[in-house]
Design an enzyme around this catalytic site. Structure first.
Site, PDB file in Angstrom:
ATOM      1  N   GLY A  11       0.770  -1.223  -0.090  1.00 22.53           N
ATOM      2  CA  GLY A  11       0.028   0.094  -0.046  1.00 22.53           C
ATOM      3  C   GLY A  11       1.028   1.304   0.036  1.00 22.53           C
ATOM      4  O   GLY A  11       1.932   1.121   0.075  1.00 22.53           O
ATOM      5  N   CYS A 127      -3.761  10.797  10.749  1.00 22.58           N
ATOM      6  CA  CYS A 127      -2.975  11.615   9.987  1.00 22.58           C
ATOM      7  C   CYS A 127      -3.303  13.253  10.189  1.00 22.58           C
ATOM      8  O   CYS A 127      -2.477  13.791  10.543  1.00 22.58           O
ATOM      9  CB  CYS A 127      -3.055  11.532   8.423  1.00 22.58           C
ATOM     10  SG  CYS A 127      -4.570  11.316   7.560  1.00 22.58           S
ATOM     11  N   HIS A 248      -2.027  16.977   3.289  1.00 24.03           N
ATOM     12  CA  HIS A 248      -3.069  17.621   3.920  1.00 24.03           C
ATOM     13  C   HIS A 248      -3.114  18.817   4.487  1.00 24.03           C
ATOM     14  O   HIS A 248      -1.793  19.428   4.658  1.00 24.03           O
ATOM     15  CB  HIS A 248      -3.874  16.979   4.918  1.00 24.03           C
ATOM     16  CG  HIS A 248      -4.419  15.258   4.754  1.00 24.03           C
ATOM     17  ND1 HIS A 248      -4.397  14.737   3.289  1.00 24.03           N
ATOM     18  CD2 HIS A 248      -4.698  14.296   5.679  1.00 24.03           C
ATOM     19  CE1 HIS A 248      -4.795  13.566   3.480  1.00 24.03           C
ATOM     20  NE2 HIS A 248      -5.205  13.222   4.776  1.00 24.03           N
TER      21      HIS A 248
END
Length: 337
Positions: A11, A127, A248
């Protein structure tokens, strides 16, 4: 030298873990790569060597000292107790163990002492929580924080490698006037945004986020309380998925306990570990996702006085969700171990 296994090695976070193990020269004796049966047999190159991916099984952890897990909550729930029973310490990047009172939830720059409390598993925070708290914790220590409101602008990386690829393909298709059949993100993602693609509590779910909240928003509230060891800190969040590939962004509004100034806040942030100020006000230049992508620090800018209430300030924060928001934080925990 340690025998290390990565669960979820194929991943996006698993791949970043491999990159960081090499970059930071982590002391490895052996490295085992684990994933689902679909990925078993693939090879991944690490430091010039081809390593064959093995199927994740309950007997995968014999002789393993450390497991870095990023394979999803249900997978961690099923397999990580087997890792602990085999004698390994698990640093888990999923949400499954985070709020378990027996499991430390750690950001190394904030609460490294909690690592010592582990009983085989240490949880990596969400996160968005990590990116928010890294610059806020030094302000919390210096001035006290009474209230935090966060609005997040979360990239496709938060939904995984497949979501990132789907965003790329959908942007191309729509730009060419073609239809696109999406499979990962439930709504049109290219040239659009929505709050949010985590589970939403419509009032029918007990033990989850409060009614009207999505899970991502409530994680930021509950995890902040646990990491800061402060249940009285008022935290609120609105989480938005935006069509950005990686990193982000967050607009933070904080109310402080002690009177201070913008310049004093900047002074604290300049010395904060893992934080970097990036801005050129004369050029209207502030941190952007492309500045943080592939980088370790959380970037901060646009600190200003909130004119609507006393002793409150706004700031803009950007961080790479895959690195400090996930893989780097896990590696730092492992280094402290």
């Amino acid at each position: 030298m340690k025998n290390v296994a990565i669960a979820g090695a194929t991943g996006a976070v698993g791949q970043e873990l491999l990159t960081l193990l090499a970059e930071r020269n982590f002391p490895l004796k052996s490295l085992k790569l684990l994933a689902s049966s679909r990925s078993a047999g693939k090879t991944i190159k690490f430091k010039g060597e081809d390593i064959v991916v093995q199927e994740l099984r309950h007997d995968s952890f014999e002789g393993v000292d450390l497991v870095l897990s990023s394979a999803g909550g249900s997978i961690s729930k099923e397999y990580m107790p087997s890792a602990v029973n085999s004698g390994a310490v698990v640093v888990d990047n999923t949400s499954y163990f985070r709020m378990n009172p027996e499991v430390p939830l750690v950001v190394p720059e904030i609460n490294p002492q909690d690592i010592k409390k582990h009983k085989g598993i240490i949880a990596n925070p969400n996160c968005s929580t990590i990116i928010m708290l890294l610059p806020l914790y030094p302000l919390y220590k210096a001035f006290g924080v009474e209230r935090i409101h966060a609005t997040t602008y979360q990239a496709a990386s938060g939904a995984g490698a497949l979501a990132m690829e789907e965003l790329r393909l959908e942007c191309v298709a729509l730009a060419e006037g073609k239809t696109f059949n999406r499979t990962v993100i439930p709504h049109q993602y290219a040239f659009n945004l929505f709050p949010h693609n985590s589970s939403y509590n419509d009032g029918s779910k007990s033990g989850a986020a409060p009614t009207g909240y999505c899970e991502e928003e409530w994680k930021m509230v509950a995890e902040t309380h646990k990491i800061f060891s402060d249940e009285h800190l008022r935290v609120n969040a609105t989480c938005v998925r935006v069509p950005v590939l990686r990193a982000h962004s967050e607009a933070l509004n904080i109310r402080l306990s002690k009177k201070t100034s913008v310049s004093e806040i900047y002074d604290v942030l300049r010395d904060a570990p893992g934080v970097e100020i990036l801005e050129e006000p004369s050029k209207n230049r502030w941190p952007m996702p492309i500045d943080a992508s592939g980088k370790d620090p959380v970037l901060v800018g646009r600190v200003r006085v909130d004119q609507s209430q006393e002793n409150a300030f706004d700031m803009w924060v950007v961080g790479d969700q895959i690195r400090k928001g996930a893989a780097l934080n896990a590696i730092q925990i492992a280094e402290l171990l």
